[in-house]
Design a protein around this motif. Structure first.
Motif, mmCIF file in Angstrom:
data_model
loop_
_atom_site.group_PDB
_atom_site.id
_atom_site.type_symbol
_atom_site.label_atom_id
_atom_site.label_comp_id
_atom_site.label_asym_id
_atom_site.label_seq_id
_atom_site.Cartn_x
_atom_site.Cartn_y
_atom_site.Cartn_z
ATOM 1 N N ASP A 162 39.122 46.848 29.921
ATOM 2 C CA ASP A 162 38.573 45.491 30.030
ATOM 3 C C ASP A 162 37.481 45.497 31.083
ATOM 4 O OD1 ASP A 162 38.225 42.855 29.443
ATOM 5 O OD2 ASP A 162 39.846 42.131 30.712
ATOM 6 N N GLN A 163 36.516 44.615 30.900
ATOM 7 C CA GLN A 163 35.456 44.409 31.884
ATOM 8 C C GLN A 163 35.441 42.944 32.279
ATOM 9 O OE1 GLN A 163 31.624 46.045 30.873
ATOM 10 N NE2 GLN A 163 32.491 47.849 29.881
ATOM 11 N N PHE A 164 35.342 42.709 33.575
ATOM 12 C CA PHE A 164 35.319 41.330 34.047
ATOM 13 C C PHE A 164 34.508 41.261 35.337
ATOM 14 C CE2 PHE A 164 39.090 43.511 35.441
ATOM 15 C CZ PHE A 164 39.251 43.182 36.774
ATOM 16 N N THR A 165 34.190 40.055 35.738
ATOM 17 C CA THR A 165 33.302 39.828 36.881
ATOM 18 C C THR A 165 33.997 38.951 37.913
ATOM 19 O OG1 THR A 165 31.348 40.011 35.469
ATOM 20 C CG2 THR A 165 31.066 38.919 37.598
ATOM 21 N N ILE A 166 33.814 39.294 39.185
ATOM 22 C CA ILE A 166 34.301 38.446 40.276
ATOM 23 C C ILE A 166 33.111 38.071 41.159
ATOM 24 C CG2 ILE A 166 36.619 39.427 40.256
ATOM 25 C CD1 ILE A 166 35.860 41.090 42.671
ATOM 26 N N GLU A 167 33.214 36.926 41.808
ATOM 27 C CA GLU A 167 32.144 36.450 42.679
ATOM 28 C C GLU A 167 32.719 36.029 44.024
ATOM 29 O OE1 GLU A 167 29.821 33.430 40.817
ATOM 30 O OE2 GLU A 167 29.499 34.569 38.960
ATOM 31 N N ASP A 168 31.927 36.191 45.076
ATOM 32 C CA ASP A 168 32.356 35.763 46.405
ATOM 33 C C ASP A 168 31.130 35.641 47.305
ATOM 34 O OD1 ASP A 168 34.144 34.893 48.261
ATOM 35 O OD2 ASP A 168 35.110 36.823 48.618
ATOM 36 N N GLN A 169 31.375 35.069 48.480
ATOM 37 C CA GLN A 169 30.296 34.873 49.450
ATOM 38 C C GLN A 169 30.724 35.427 50.799
ATOM 39 O OE1 GLN A 169 29.291 30.710 49.573
ATOM 40 N NE2 GLN A 169 28.481 30.678 47.480
ATOM 41 N N ILE A 170 29.755 36.032 51.503
ATOM 42 C CA ILE A 170 30.012 36.610 52.818
ATOM 43 C C ILE A 170 29.035 36.000 53.809
ATOM 44 C CG2 ILE A 170 30.068 38.732 54.172
ATOM 45 C CD1 ILE A 170 30.603 40.264 51.601
ATOM 46 N N GLU A 171 29.567 35.430 54.886
ATOM 47 C CA GLU A 171 28.711 34.878 55.935
ATOM 48 C C GLU A 171 28.112 36.025 56.741
ATOM 49 O OE1 GLU A 171 30.750 32.085 58.342
ATOM 50 O OE2 GLU A 171 31.096 30.656 56.719
ATOM 51 N N LEU A 172 26.808 35.994 56.933
ATOM 52 C CA LEU A 172 26.091 37.028 57.671
ATOM 53 C C LEU A 172 25.948 36.645 59.143
ATOM 54 C CD1 LEU A 172 23.303 37.770 55.040
ATOM 55 C CD2 LEU A 172 25.380 39.096 55.450
#
Length: 506
Positions: A162-172
């Motif tokens: 299976d192929q899937f996508t995850i997303e997230d944000q990182i504070e710099l």
């Protein structure tokens, strides 16, 4: 008398070949690159196709260059070069779902005439699915005594992909000027089967190499972030007691920077690819022995091969390693950043209750000397660790996927590097079992009452004298007369001789 057959049909996962390939690439350097500080190579968007006995392996070789630009600032650029290699496999007869799994085992780079020369050694594991059918005698009906073996046999069920996508944000960091690159590694913490479903849980470890302003100059730095993920796959035929195994890889990373409430935010989109297998337990009943006083019986047997697999073990280990720098290298005042961490030369040794894992941890390390001049050093740190596994013994073949989750490097006394790493380890163990099973029973002519020995009988587990008398159609006294050793009791596996006799009341 009737012979009852059962067809133990199924599939088998087989390793077809394991091949090493060399892939050489040449590309022009960026026009604004004054000095290359490091090169990190990855294989993304992997593909494999099959035609006749030829497997074509493809993908994108992504080479990330970290360099000093014409403004004496740190900069980076990703160079993507497609590659395609053809592998001829000797025999794929009867094998379907052939696929190749590719990983980099070595990456060497050099600068020649303002061009980047990269040589990559790839290891390709080619596997497939083969149909496996076995016809067994499961029972005999009529005037006959039958000994049967009942057991659970693990059979291959399905390939998982299976192929899937995850997303997230990182504070710099507040003084971050930009991001040079992102290393992402996926580690599967758990793979569990349930009714008609397989659930994957894991984490993606993200190492961000950024550039920050320090005393009006720029320098690289690292920040580490973890993203948890969970995914369910529909898999027909699985139950909660079945086995599922597998690992995940990064298939691609895209990113951009946005303004957040507290400053700049790195927005990540990570494509994951999961590959694994599911196995189901099947109740199997087969005849191992039978006795008839009316007809001659002839047995045909075969060696039934099946696989035994231990549940996958997923764990993390912490490693520390002191590494002496070459004598020709200037005094190292501090480590600026770490990039391109990977594990090479992986070996696994299975012993009773333990899996010993050795390898080499490799990383590009940006260091600074006392005169504030920076340079690149490729750190190679051999390591050995072990994982306790009570069910493991030397018969099992163990494979492992080792993923770098965290790595910190510090300068020590100017001539040493102190490496502190966290590795995610997924272990899979399997062994081949061989069981002798009856595949056919030929019913022959009628037996004659000539007083001769008609069979040698093997005493079964938990059988006593009365059980033997019932099974052989003799009285206990007659059995003891023919086999005086039974006076000392019935020993499982011991052989006794049974002679023809009139049926008597027990």
């Amino acid at each position: 008398m009737e012979v009852i057959y059962d067809n133990l049909a199924g599939q088998e996962l087989v390793m077809v070949d394991n091949v090493q390939l060399k892939s050489e690439h040449k590309t022009e350097l960026p026009t604004n690159a004054k000095k290359v500080m490091g090169v990190n190579c990855q294989v993304l968007a992997q593909t494999s196709t099959v035609q006749d006995n030829e497997v074509t392996i493809g993908g994108n070789l992504v080479m990330r260059l970290v360099f000093i630009n014409e403004l004496d600032k740190y900069d980076s650029q990703d160079i993507v070069q497609p590659f395609e290699k053809k592998i001829t496999v000797k025999d794929l007869t009867g094998i379907t779902n052939v696929a190749g799994e590719t990983q980099i085992t070595s990456c060497q780079w050099a600068i020649q005439e303002n061009a980047l020369q990269v040589t990559v050694i790839l290891e390709v594991a080619i596997s497939g699915v083969k149909e496996k059918n076995t016809r067994l005698v499961s029972d005999l009906a009529g005037e006959v005594e039958v000994r049967k073996l009942e057991q659970k046999i693990l059979t291959f069920n399905a390939l998982l992909a299976d192929q899937f996508t995850i997303e997230d944000q990182i504070e710099l960091d507040s003084n971050c000027e930009g991001v040079l690159g992102v290393d992402a590694n996926a580690f599967v913490k758990d793979v569990a089967a349930s009714d008609g479903k397989v659930t994957i849980k894991g984490v993606v470890a993200v190492n961000v190499m950024g550039v920050k302003t320090v005393d009006s100059s720029s320098e690289p730095y690292n920040t580490v972030h973890e993203i948890d993920f969970a995914k369910s796959l529909v898999v027909t035929g699985t139950t909660a007691e079945d086995l599922a195994t597998g690992t995940a890889k990064i298939n691609g990373v895209t990113m951009h920077i946005e303004s957040g409430n507290k400053g700049s935010v790195l927005v990540l989109k990570i494509d994951l690819q999961f590959r694994g297998c599911s196995y189901v337990y099947r109740d199997c009943q087969s005849v191992v022995d039978a006795i008839s006083f009316d007809k001659e019986l002839a047995f045909e047997t075969s060696q039934f091969e099946h696989v035994e697999i231990l549940p996958q073990v997923n764990t993390t280990v912490d490693l520390e390693n002191n590494m002496n720098l070459p004598a020709t290298m200037p005094y190292v005042a501090r480590v600026l950043a770490v990039d391109g961490v990977k594990v090479n030369n992986l070996e696994i040794n299975a012993t009773d209750g333990k899996a010993v894992i050795t390898g080499v941890l490799v990383a590009n390390v940006l260091v600074e000397n006392e005169e504030h001049l920076s340079s690149n050093y490729v750190a190679e740190a051999p390591f050995q660790t072990h994982v306790r596994w009570d069910a493991l013994d030397g018969e099992y073949q163990v494979t492992a996927a080792v993923v770098p989750l965290l790595m910190n490097v510090k300068a020590r006394r100017g001539v040493e590097l102190l490496l502190d790493a966290k590795l995610g380890i997924s272990l899979q163990a399997r062994t081949n079992k061989v069981t002798t099973m009856v595949t056919a029973v030929v019913i022959g002519k009628d037996k004659t009452d000539d007083g001769s020995a008609i069979r040698i009988y093997i005493i079964g587990d938990k059988e006593n004298l009365w059980d033997l008398a019932k099974r052989t159609n003799l009285s206990c006294a007659e059995l003891l007369k023919q086999n005086p050793n039974l006076e000392n009791g019935c020993t499982p596996g011991e052989r006794i001789v049974v002679y023809r006799h009139e049926k008597v009341a027990l």
